[in-house]
Design a protein around this motif. Sequence first.
Motif, PDB file in Angstrom:
ATOM      1  N   PHE A 141       0.783  -1.099   0.061  1.00  0.00           N
ATOM      2  CA  PHE A 141       0.142  -0.087  -0.073  1.00  0.00           C
ATOM      3  C   PHE A 141       0.819   1.271   0.063  1.00  0.00           C
ATOM      4  O   PHE A 141       0.896   2.246  -0.824  1.00  0.00           O
ATOM      5  CB  PHE A 141      -1.018   0.003   1.283  1.00  0.00           C
ATOM      6  N   ALA A 142       1.969   1.262   1.250  1.00  0.00           N
ATOM      7  CA  ALA A 142       2.788   2.560   0.910  1.00  0.00           C
ATOM      8  C   ALA A 142       3.537   2.565  -0.339  1.00  0.00           C
ATOM      9  O   ALA A 142       3.358   3.943  -0.819  1.00  0.00           O
ATOM     10  CB  ALA A 142       3.835   2.071   2.112  1.00  0.00           C
ATOM     11  N   SER A 143       4.072   1.736  -0.887  1.00  0.00           N
ATOM     12  CA  SER A 143       4.663   1.701  -2.272  1.00  0.00           C
ATOM     13  C   SER A 143       3.854   2.145  -3.417  1.00  0.00           C
ATOM     14  O   SER A 143       3.845   3.210  -4.521  1.00  0.00           O
ATOM     15  CB  SER A 143       5.257   0.512  -2.640  1.00  0.00           C
ATOM     16  N   LEU A 144       2.525   1.677  -3.455  1.00  0.00           N
ATOM     17  CA  LEU A 144       1.339   1.811  -4.432  1.00  0.00           C
ATOM     18  C   LEU A 144       0.962   3.319  -4.536  1.00  0.00           C
ATOM     19  O   LEU A 144       0.706   4.186  -5.230  1.00  0.00           O
ATOM     20  CB  LEU A 144       0.204   1.082  -4.327  1.00  0.00           C
ATOM     21  N   GLY A 145       0.624   3.747  -3.146  1.00  0.00           N
ATOM     22  CA  GLY A 145       0.531   5.436  -3.067  1.00  0.00           C
ATOM     23  C   GLY A 145       1.359   6.123  -3.624  1.00  0.00           C
ATOM     24  O   GLY A 145       0.922   7.114  -4.409  1.00  0.00           O
ATOM     25  N   MET A 146       2.787   6.092  -3.653  1.00  0.00           N
ATOM     26  CA  MET A 146       3.402   6.829  -4.157  1.00  0.00           C
ATOM     27  C   MET A 146       3.686   6.883  -5.594  1.00  0.00           C
ATOM     28  O   MET A 146       3.826   7.787  -6.414  1.00  0.00           O
ATOM     29  CB  MET A 146       4.847   6.571  -3.327  1.00  0.00           C
ATOM     30  N   ILE A 147       3.435   5.571  -6.061  1.00  0.00           N
ATOM     31  CA  ILE A 147       3.540   5.390  -7.563  1.00  0.00           C
ATOM     32  C   ILE A 147       2.231   6.004  -8.296  1.00  0.00           C
ATOM     33  O   ILE A 147       2.653   6.519  -9.360  1.00  0.00           O
ATOM     34  CB  ILE A 147       3.455   3.976  -7.764  1.00  0.00           C
ATOM     35  N   LEU A 148       1.273   5.807  -7.555  1.00  0.00           N
ATOM     36  CA  LEU A 148       0.026   6.495  -8.107  1.00  0.00           C
ATOM     37  C   LEU A 148       0.054   7.879  -8.385  1.00  0.00           C
ATOM     38  O   LEU A 148      -0.686   8.582  -9.157  1.00  0.00           O
ATOM     39  CB  LEU A 148      -1.247   5.981  -7.512  1.00  0.00           C
ATOM     40  N   ALA A 149       0.744   8.473  -7.156  1.00  0.00           N
ATOM     41  CA  ALA A 149       0.769   9.970  -7.001  1.00  0.00           C
ATOM     42  C   ALA A 149       1.632  10.488  -8.024  1.00  0.00           C
ATOM     43  O   ALA A 149       1.620  11.620  -8.468  1.00  0.00           O
ATOM     44  CB  ALA A 149       1.439  10.173  -5.423  1.00  0.00           C
ATOM     45  N   SER A 150       2.648   9.752  -8.692  1.00  0.00           N
ATOM     46  CA  SER A 150       3.587  10.237  -9.796  1.00  0.00           C
ATOM     47  C   SER A 150       2.625  10.533 -10.814  1.00  0.00           C
ATOM     48  O   SER A 150       3.150  11.008 -11.945  1.00  0.00           O
ATOM     49  CB  SER A 150       4.634   9.117  -9.868  1.00  0.00           C
ATOM     50  N   PHE A 151       1.494   9.932 -11.035  1.00  0.00           N
ATOM     51  CA  PHE A 151       0.754  10.087 -12.233  1.00  0.00           C
ATOM     52  C   PHE A 151      -0.695  11.167 -12.102  1.00  0.00           C
ATOM     53  O   PHE A 151      -1.568  11.216 -12.786  1.00  0.00           O
ATOM     54  CB  PHE A 151       0.013   8.698 -12.731  1.00  0.00           C
ATOM     55  N   ALA A 152      -0.608  11.688 -10.772  1.00  0.00           N
ATOM     56  CA  ALA A 152      -1.776  12.479 -10.413  1.00  0.00           C
ATOM     57  C   ALA A 152      -1.709  13.830 -11.245  1.00  0.00           C
ATOM     58  O   ALA A 152      -0.744  14.306 -11.753  1.00  0.00           O
ATOM     59  CB  ALA A 152      -1.344  12.989  -8.788  1.00  0.00           C
ATOM     60  N   THR A 153      -3.208  14.347 -11.426  1.00  0.00           N
ATOM     61  CA  THR A 153      -3.448  15.479 -12.054  1.00  0.00           C
ATOM     62  C   THR A 153      -3.895  16.540 -11.325  1.00  0.00           C
ATOM     63  O   THR A 153      -4.260  17.731 -11.882  1.00  0.00           O
ATOM     64  CB  THR A 153      -4.199  15.105 -13.402  1.00  0.00           C
ATOM     65  N   SER A 154      -3.975  16.312 -10.140  1.00  0.00           N
ATOM     66  CA  SER A 154      -4.578  17.464  -9.262  1.00  0.00           C
ATOM     67  C   SER A 154      -4.081  16.984  -8.015  1.00  0.00           C
ATOM     68  O   SER A 154      -3.741  16.061  -7.614  1.00  0.00           O
ATOM     69  CB  SER A 154      -6.095  17.418  -9.161  1.00  0.00           C
ATOM     70  N   ILE A 155      -4.297  18.341  -6.954  1.00  0.00           N
ATOM     71  CA  ILE A 155      -3.743  18.197  -5.543  1.00  0.00           C
ATOM     72  C   ILE A 155      -4.686  17.236  -4.776  1.00  0.00           C
ATOM     73  O   ILE A 155      -4.295  16.638  -3.894  1.00  0.00           O
ATOM     74  CB  ILE A 155      -3.639  19.323  -4.946  1.00  0.00           C
ATOM     75  N   ILE A 156      -5.824  17.001  -5.264  1.00  0.00           N
ATOM     76  CA  ILE A 156      -6.872  16.158  -4.393  1.00  0.00           C
ATOM     77  C   ILE A 156      -6.352  14.768  -4.687  1.00  0.00           C
ATOM     78  O   ILE A 156      -6.472  13.878  -3.950  1.00  0.00           O
ATOM     79  CB  ILE A 156      -8.247  16.201  -4.848  1.00  0.00           C
ATOM     80  N   GLN A 157      -5.826  14.520  -5.781  1.00  0.00           N
ATOM     81  CA  GLN A 157      -5.327  13.069  -6.294  1.00  0.00           C
ATOM     82  C   GLN A 157      -4.039  12.564  -5.197  1.00  0.00           C
ATOM     83  O   GLN A 157      -3.816  11.516  -4.918  1.00  0.00           O
ATOM     84  CB  GLN A 157      -4.963  12.865  -7.704  1.00  0.00           C
ATOM     85  N   ILE A 158      -3.218  13.940  -5.173  1.00  0.00           N
ATOM     86  CA  ILE A 158      -2.062  13.832  -4.030  1.00  0.00           C
ATOM     87  C   ILE A 158      -2.615  13.553  -2.764  1.00  0.00           C
ATOM     88  O   ILE A 158      -1.862  12.444  -2.049  1.00  0.00           O
ATOM     89  CB  ILE A 158      -1.258  15.060  -4.243  1.00  0.00           C
ATOM     90  N   TYR A 159      -3.695  14.207  -2.183  1.00  0.00           N
ATOM     91  CA  TYR A 159      -4.094  13.861  -0.992  1.00  0.00           C
ATOM     92  C   TYR A 159      -4.697  12.222  -0.672  1.00  0.00           C
ATOM     93  O   TYR A 159      -4.051  11.754   0.100  1.00  0.00           O
ATOM     94  CB  TYR A 159      -5.521  14.637  -0.709  1.00  0.00           C
ATOM     95  N   LEU A 160      -5.298  11.677  -1.975  1.00  0.00           N
ATOM     96  CA  LEU A 160      -5.869  10.363  -1.537  1.00  0.00           C
ATOM     97  C   LEU A 160      -4.771   9.409  -1.977  1.00  0.00           C
ATOM     98  O   LEU A 160      -4.864   8.026  -1.327  1.00  0.00           O
ATOM     99  CB  LEU A 160      -6.789  10.387  -2.837  1.00  0.00           C
ATOM    100  N   THR A 161      -3.515   9.534  -2.687  1.00  0.00           N
ATOM    101  CA  THR A 161      -2.885   8.548  -2.894  1.00  0.00           C
ATOM    102  C   THR A 161      -1.537   8.881  -1.974  1.00  0.00           C
ATOM    103  O   THR A 161      -1.298   7.712  -1.135  1.00  0.00           O
ATOM    104  CB  THR A 161      -2.089   8.786  -4.261  1.00  0.00           C
ATOM    105  N   THR A 162      -0.859   9.809  -1.948  1.00  0.00           N
ATOM    106  CA  THR A 162       0.212  10.190  -0.929  1.00  0.00           C
ATOM    107  C   THR A 162      -0.207  10.163   0.507  1.00  0.00           C
ATOM    108  O   THR A 162       0.252   9.383   1.390  1.00  0.00           O
ATOM    109  CB  THR A 162       1.092  11.290  -1.508  1.00  0.00           C
TER     110      THR A 162
END
Length: 482
Positions: free
Chosen positions: A97-118
């Motif tokens: 989960f910890a790794s998946l969150g940062m990997i998904l965050a690298s493809f984020a297009t908004s700050i809200i997606q950063i909140y949810l992933t990272t």
Amino acid sequence: MGAAAVDDGPTGVKAPDGGWSWVVLCGCFVITGFSYAFPKAVSVFFKELIREFGVGYSDTAWISSILLAMLYGTGPLCSVLVNRFGCRPVMMVGGLFASLGMILASFATSIIQIYLTTGVITGLGLALNFQPSLIMLNRYFDQKRPLANGLSAAGSPVFLCCLSPLGQVLQYNFGWRGGFLILGGMLLNCCACGALMRPLEPPKKLVDQEEPSSKVVEKKKPKKKLLDFTVFKDRGFLIYTIAASIMVLGLFVPPVFVVSYAKDLGYQDTKAAFLLSILGFIDIFARPTCGIIAGLKWVRPRCVYLFAFAMVFNGMTDLVGSMSVDYTHLVIFCIFFGISYGMVGALQFEVLMAIVGTEKFPSAIGLVLLMEAMAVLVGPPSAGKILDATHRYMFVFMVAGCEVTLSALVLGFGNFFCIKKKPEEPTKEVAASPAESEQLKKPDEEEKRPESITVDSIEVEQFLKEDTEKNGEVNTNPETCV
């Protein structure tokens, strides 16, 4: 499953205090480092995120806040999962989960997606690693547990000193997206650390003795509570929880504002940031040293009061540091704050383990972290409001120092006046067990041997009926009675 057996707390399993225990300690060192340092290391990328998404600094600061909230607030959930599945599988899933969150965050297009992933996913993954690692450390160490806790807690300042410069290098060479992707790969090391948490198994002799009653044990296992709320009946746990919640209100405030304090006095950014390096360097050595002191024979039974002293030391350091007027004073403040902060970090979970014991520790730490999560969300923002209202850092540090000192008074006086000592319990159990065991063995021998020996003499039967009190001695050797 092996992990389920150890989580049930099997009797007769003693902490090794060596061997594979040191491997477990290395895994806990890495997990603690990632858990505490990662929310601060991510702040290196905030400027790039502000430019990318056109948001303010307060918006990006929510990333670290959500990470810390997930780390503390999901304590009860971690306790339930550990009691249900065991430490090792929970930690390995948490690493994913910890790794998946940062990997998904690298493809984020908004700050809200950063909140949810990272924030949410990575924060949850770190929480699923941090709490089980403390539980396993508690099970693998007993006599050397204070030292083990001190060495494990040292992972926080060590990783903070490493991850912050590494984040700057990654940002400069690969941008924030590449940096997030590489950090996500590094977090997969949490899975490897989880694999090191080999569950303890009872000795073979105990397993052979418990084989006849295995069916009874299996019937009792489903009745095990996934989250034991009976810890609230323990006065020591209540006092510790209240004191820890008050302490967290002011404990994390000085490290957040000390750099801004130096800038407000007119010093350069690099010189101001060097204060955190001083604090972290002192913290690295303070935690293991405090662990060694806490493990001394005279100190360990009074570890609660050593923890209270560390909190008073930290609070008084904040009060004195609030009067700093130049860079030299701030450097001295960071040295003493690093010592006191390291002492608190090395002792906080050691004291909780000593209060509730190994069996209730998984539930206790989850509930304590939930209470601390509320204080973590209130502490720094309230300090920021005080700064906005007064425009003076002196009041921020004074309030933080008063809160930490108050928590020390609650812990120290609460344990001294509200908790009764029971020194005679272990001696009674040791003295009574040999006599009782000999008396219990005799009836077993008495019941077995008469069945295998048949005596036709009528006189022997009459003798046995008349003298029932000495029946055990007669049955052991019936031929002597004839």
